[in-house]
Design a protein around this motif. Structure first.
Motif, short mmCIF file in Angstrom:
data_model
loop_
_atom_site.label_atom_id
_atom_site.label_comp_id
_atom_site.label_asym_id
_atom_site.label_seq_id
_atom_site.Cartn_x
_atom_site.Cartn_y
_atom_site.Cartn_z
N ILE A 3 0.88 -1.17 0.00
CA ILE A 3 0.00 0.00 0.00
C ILE A 3 0.91 1.21 0.00
O ILE A 3 1.69 1.43 0.94
CB ILE A 3 -0.94 0.01 1.22
N ILE A 4 0.86 2.00 -1.07
CA ILE A 4 1.81 3.08 -1.31
C ILE A 4 1.19 4.42 -0.94
O ILE A 4 0.10 4.77 -1.40
CB ILE A 4 2.24 3.09 -2.79
N LEU A 5 1.88 5.16 -0.08
CA LEU A 5 1.40 6.47 0.38
C LEU A 5 1.98 7.60 -0.47
O LEU A 5 3.19 7.76 -0.58
CB LEU A 5 1.79 6.69 1.84
N GLN A 6 1.07 8.37 -1.07
CA GLN A 6 1.42 9.62 -1.73
C GLN A 6 0.37 10.66 -1.34
O GLN A 6 -0.52 10.37 -0.54
CB GLN A 6 1.49 9.43 -3.25
N HIS A 7 0.46 11.84 -1.89
CA HIS A 7 -0.46 12.91 -1.52
C HIS A 7 -1.00 13.61 -2.76
O HIS A 7 -0.29 13.78 -3.75
CB HIS A 7 0.23 13.93 -0.60
N SER A 8 -2.27 14.01 -2.68
CA SER A 8 -2.88 14.77 -3.77
C SER A 8 -3.30 16.15 -3.30
O SER A 8 -4.00 16.87 -4.00
CB SER A 8 -4.11 14.02 -4.32
N GLY A 9 -2.88 16.51 -2.10
CA GLY A 9 -3.18 17.82 -1.54
C GLY A 9 -2.31 18.02 -0.32
O GLY A 9 -1.65 17.09 0.16
N GLY A 10 -2.31 19.25 0.19
CA GLY A 10 -1.49 19.53 1.36
C GLY A 10 -1.55 21.00 1.73
O GLY A 10 -2.42 21.74 1.27
N ALA A 11 -0.60 21.40 2.54
CA ALA A 11 -0.52 22.80 2.96
C ALA A 11 -0.11 23.68 1.78
O ALA A 11 0.46 23.20 0.79
CB ALA A 11 0.48 22.93 4.09
N GLU A 12 -0.40 24.96 1.88
CA GLU A 12 -0.05 25.88 0.80
C GLU A 12 1.45 25.87 0.52
O GLU A 12 1.88 26.10 -0.62
CB GLU A 12 -0.51 27.30 1.16
N SER A 13 2.25 25.62 1.55
CA SER A 13 3.70 25.64 1.39
C SER A 13 4.24 24.38 0.72
O SER A 13 5.41 24.34 0.32
CB SER A 13 4.37 25.80 2.76
N GLN A 14 3.43 23.36 0.57
CA GLN A 14 3.89 22.10 -0.01
C GLN A 14 3.76 22.11 -1.52
O GLN A 14 2.73 22.52 -2.06
CB GLN A 14 3.10 20.92 0.57
N ASP A 15 4.79 21.64 -2.19
CA ASP A 15 4.79 21.54 -3.64
C ASP A 15 4.79 20.06 -4.01
O ASP A 15 5.78 19.35 -3.82
CB ASP A 15 6.02 22.23 -4.22
N LEU A 16 3.68 19.58 -4.52
CA LEU A 16 3.54 18.18 -4.89
C LEU A 16 3.75 17.94 -6.39
O LEU A 16 3.32 16.93 -6.94
CB LEU A 16 2.17 17.66 -4.47
N SER A 17 4.45 18.87 -7.03
CA SER A 17 4.73 18.70 -8.46
C SER A 17 5.53 17.43 -8.71
O SER A 17 5.33 16.74 -9.72
CB SER A 17 5.51 19.91 -8.99
N GLY A 18 6.44 17.10 -7.78
CA GLY A 18 7.23 15.88 -7.92
C GLY A 18 6.36 14.64 -7.92
O GLY A 18 6.64 13.67 -8.64
N THR A 19 5.31 14.66 -7.12
CA THR A 19 4.37 13.54 -7.07
C THR A 19 3.69 13.35 -8.43
O THR A 19 3.61 12.23 -8.95
CB THR A 19 3.29 13.79 -6.00
N VAL A 20 3.20 14.45 -8.97
CA VAL A 20 2.50 14.39 -10.26
C VAL A 20 3.45 13.93 -11.36
O VAL A 20 3.11 13.05 -12.18
CB VAL A 20 1.90 15.76 -10.60
#
Length: 288
Positions: A241-258
């Motif tokens: 079961i793999i944990l990633q994120h599709s949202g977060g705090a304003e300071s977080q940049d999830l571009s790497g996830t995408v």
């Protein structure tokens, strides 16, 4: 299976909860009622005899003896295996992508676009407060065949809450989601992965299932795509079961996830893995 695409298993361990959103302030606990000292009794003529006897704990100390030691997450998993899950069966090369802390309008739609292009279904653990704010994104997640789970209402640190506050976090989110997607999610993922034994028992009694993870991408640290990809590939094994994120705090940049998602899916498919939702992986229903 190409030799260069074989995923190297990592030692199995209970995932360390990740602080995906800075902790919200929790309500100040209600002070415990003070206990008035009992009125002293008069001494009897047997003082010399009683003074020699060892003191016997009074009733209030008997209560302390009944207080159990707090269990770690790994101990809770071992004690409640039917209620607390970190992974699926290792007998088949099936894995589940999960995404926390959404929905938002910055990253969740981009994650959905990638999943749709690869025809992969995932599981989204969402916050009730953000589901209220972005109902259209929640509806899109459901309409595109993904499973939705309960990630609390406000990303609270659950063990720090009172019993009523904890229950409200779960039930309030359930009510919001049922109104948007038509079912009450069975799956619950505690923020930071943190939960105590009393709360685990409540979850079991109310027919929910706790789902944490055994592969942590650490993408909440705003990592690059290469770092996210390496973290996931290094740990993934059958049943993960793999944990990633599709949202977060304003300071977080999830571009790497995408950016990591498409090559991640391609590499793991080439290595013989099949992507399934958490209910499919664990052979449970998505709703209560």
């Amino acid at each position: 299976m190409p030799q260069s695409l074989v995923v190297t298993p990592a030692p199995q361990s209970v995932a360390t909860p990740a602080a995906t959103i800075p902790p919200r302030p929790t309500p100040t606990p209600v002070p415990k009622a003070s206990v008035q000292p009992k009125a002293s009794t008069k001494r009897t003529a047997q003082t010399s005899e009683s003074a020699k006897r060892p003191s016997v704990p009074v009733q209030k100390n008997q209560g302390h003896a009944r207080i159990q030691k707090k269990l770690t997450l790994s101990q809770l998993v071992a004690k409640y295996p039917d209620t607390f899950k970190l992974r699926g069966s290792g007998l088949e090369k099936k894995i589940a992508l999960t995404f926390d802390d959404g929905p938002d309008t910055r990253f969740t739609p981009k994650v959905l676009d990638v999943l749709k292009s690869h025809q992969v279904k995932a599981t989204f653990f969402v916050l009730g407060s953000l589901a209220n704010t972005h109902p259209d994104v929640i509806k899109r997640i459901a309409q595109e065949g993904h499973v939705i789970g309960n990630h609390s209402f406000s990303h609270a640190n659950l063990p720090k809450l009172s019993v009523n506050q904890f229950q409200n976090q779960i039930v309030h989110t359930e009510n919001v989601l049922q109104g948007l997607i038509g079912y009450a999610p069975k799956l619950v993922r505690p923020p930071y992965g943190a939960i105590n034994e009393e709360q685990v028992r409540w979850i079991a009694d109310h027919h929910y299932l706790i789902v944490n993870w055994n592969v942590d991408s650490l993408d909440w640290k705003s990592l690059s795509a290469a770092q996210v990809l390496q973290n996931v590939l290094h740990q993934t094994r059958p049943g993960s079961i793999i944990l990633q994120h599709s949202g977060g705090a304003e300071s977080q940049d999830l571009s790497g996830t995408v950016q990591a998602l498409s090559p991640l899916i391609t590499k793991l498919k080439a290595a013989g893995y099949t992507f399934v939702t958490v209910p499919e992986l664990l052979h449970v229903e998505k709703s209560k």
